[in-house]
Design a protein around this motif. Structure first.
Motif, PDB file in Angstrom:
ATOM      1  N   LEU A  12       0.822  -1.212   0.000  1.00  0.00           N
ATOM      2  CA  LEU A  12       0.000   0.000   0.000  1.00  0.00           C
ATOM      3  C   LEU A  12       0.858   1.265   0.000  1.00  0.00           C
ATOM      4  CD1 LEU A  12      -2.833  -1.104   2.414  1.00  0.00           C
ATOM      5  CD2 LEU A  12      -3.126  -0.346   0.051  1.00  0.00           C
ATOM      6  N   VAL A  13       1.926   1.264   0.767  1.00  0.00           N
ATOM      7  CA  VAL A  13       2.821   2.424   0.782  1.00  0.00           C
ATOM      8  C   VAL A  13       3.469   2.605  -0.592  1.00  0.00           C
ATOM      9  CG1 VAL A  13       4.965   3.336   1.769  1.00  0.00           C
ATOM     10  CG2 VAL A  13       3.211   2.374   3.268  1.00  0.00           C
ATOM     11  N   LEU A  14       3.874   1.519  -1.227  1.00  0.00           N
ATOM     12  CA  LEU A  14       4.459   1.611  -2.563  1.00  0.00           C
ATOM     13  C   LEU A  14       3.439   2.097  -3.593  1.00  0.00           C
ATOM     14  CD1 LEU A  14       6.653  -1.612  -2.555  1.00  0.00           C
ATOM     15  CD2 LEU A  14       7.425   0.769  -2.406  1.00  0.00           C
ATOM     16  N   ILE A  15       2.196   1.653  -3.483  1.00  0.00           N
ATOM     17  CA  ILE A  15       1.134   2.139  -4.365  1.00  0.00           C
ATOM     18  C   ILE A  15       0.965   3.648  -4.175  1.00  0.00           C
ATOM     19  CG2 ILE A  15      -1.374   2.090  -4.738  1.00  0.00           C
ATOM     20  CD1 ILE A  15      -1.206  -0.975  -4.251  1.00  0.00           C
ATOM     21  N   GLY A  16       1.077   4.104  -2.939  1.00  0.00           N
ATOM     22  CA  GLY A  16       1.017   5.543  -2.679  1.00  0.00           C
ATOM     23  C   GLY A  16       2.095   6.298  -3.439  1.00  0.00           C
ATOM     24  N   TYR A  17       3.294   5.742  -3.511  1.00  0.00           N
ATOM     25  CA  TYR A  17       4.370   6.390  -4.269  1.00  0.00           C
ATOM     26  C   TYR A  17       4.046   6.432  -5.764  1.00  0.00           C
ATOM     27  CZ  TYR A  17       7.468   6.716  -0.264  1.00  0.00           C
ATOM     28  OH  TYR A  17       8.023   7.051   0.933  1.00  0.00           O
ATOM     29  N   ILE A  18       3.426   5.385  -6.264  1.00  0.00           N
ATOM     30  CA  ILE A  18       3.033   5.377  -7.684  1.00  0.00           C
ATOM     31  C   ILE A  18       2.000   6.468  -7.940  1.00  0.00           C
ATOM     32  CG2 ILE A  18       1.845   4.029  -9.471  1.00  0.00           C
ATOM     33  CD1 ILE A  18       3.206   1.520  -8.158  1.00  0.00           C
ATOM     34  N   PHE A  19       0.987   6.554  -7.070  1.00  0.00           N
ATOM     35  CA  PHE A  19      -0.017   7.618  -7.215  1.00  0.00           C
ATOM     36  C   PHE A  19       0.644   8.997  -7.148  1.00  0.00           C
ATOM     37  CE2 PHE A  19      -3.541   4.692  -5.539  1.00  0.00           C
ATOM     38  CZ  PHE A  19      -4.069   4.497  -6.802  1.00  0.00           C
ATOM     39  N   ALA A  21       3.693   9.819  -7.951  1.00  0.00           N
ATOM     40  CA  ALA A  21       4.447  10.047  -9.181  1.00  0.00           C
ATOM     41  C   ALA A  21       3.529  10.427 -10.343  1.00  0.00           C
ATOM     42  CB  ALA A  21       5.253   8.802  -9.539  1.00  0.00           C
ATOM     43  N   LYS A  22       2.272   9.983 -10.266  1.00  0.00           N
ATOM     44  CA  LYS A  22       1.295  10.299 -11.317  1.00  0.00           C
ATOM     45  C   LYS A  22       0.460  11.534 -10.964  1.00  0.00           C
ATOM     46  CE  LYS A  22       0.923   5.666 -13.107  1.00  0.00           C
ATOM     47  NZ  LYS A  22       0.047   4.831 -13.899  1.00  0.00           N
ATOM     48  N   ALA A  28      -2.629   9.142  -3.243  1.00  0.00           N
ATOM     49  CA  ALA A  28      -1.350   8.748  -2.645  1.00  0.00           C
ATOM     50  C   ALA A  28      -1.428   8.841  -1.122  1.00  0.00           C
ATOM     51  CB  ALA A  28      -0.225   9.631  -3.167  1.00  0.00           C
ATOM     52  N   MET A  29      -1.971   9.960  -0.637  1.00  0.00           N
ATOM     53  CA  MET A  29      -2.044  10.146   0.814  1.00  0.00           C
ATOM     54  C   MET A  29      -2.995   9.148   1.466  1.00  0.00           C
ATOM     55  SD  MET A  29      -1.712  14.227   1.285  1.00  0.00           S
ATOM     56  CE  MET A  29      -1.540  15.034  -0.281  1.00  0.00           C
ATOM     57  N   ILE A  30      -4.076   8.822   0.794  1.00  0.00           N
ATOM     58  CA  ILE A  30      -5.003   7.814   1.329  1.00  0.00           C
ATOM     59  C   ILE A  30      -4.322   6.453   1.386  1.00  0.00           C
ATOM     60  CG2 ILE A  30      -7.131   6.539   0.832  1.00  0.00           C
ATOM     61  CD1 ILE A  30      -8.257   9.254  -0.237  1.00  0.00           C
TER      62      ILE A  30
END
Length: 73
Positions: A12-19, A21-22, A28-30
């Motif tokens: 989930l934290v890594l998905i936040g970084y992807i969001f 970056a986009k 990302a914060m959620i």
């Protein structure tokens, strides 16, 4: 089971970084908030209080960020 929670929180934290970056900042914060809630739960099970404190601070920063983004839109 607790190991799965740790890995899920990491994802989930890594998905936040992807969001982030986009330029999908609120998503990302959620993702970071949910991931850090998972980390807090994980930290309770393994008595890792320093990381738990860090996660609480990060959650607070992300809530502040969401409020500021919504205020300026």
């Amino acid at each position: 089971m607790i190991e799965i929670l740790g890995w899920l929180s990491t994802v989930l934290v890594l998905i936040g970084y992807i969001f982030n970056a986009k330029s999908r900042y609120i998503l990302a914060m959620i993702a970071w908030i949910i991931g850090d809630i998972g980390w807090i739960t994980y930290d309770l099970f393994i008595d890792n209080f320093s990381h738990m404190a860090l996660s609480l601070v990060i959650i607070s920063i992300n809530i502040y960020g969401i409020i500021n983004l919504k205020k300026y839109k």
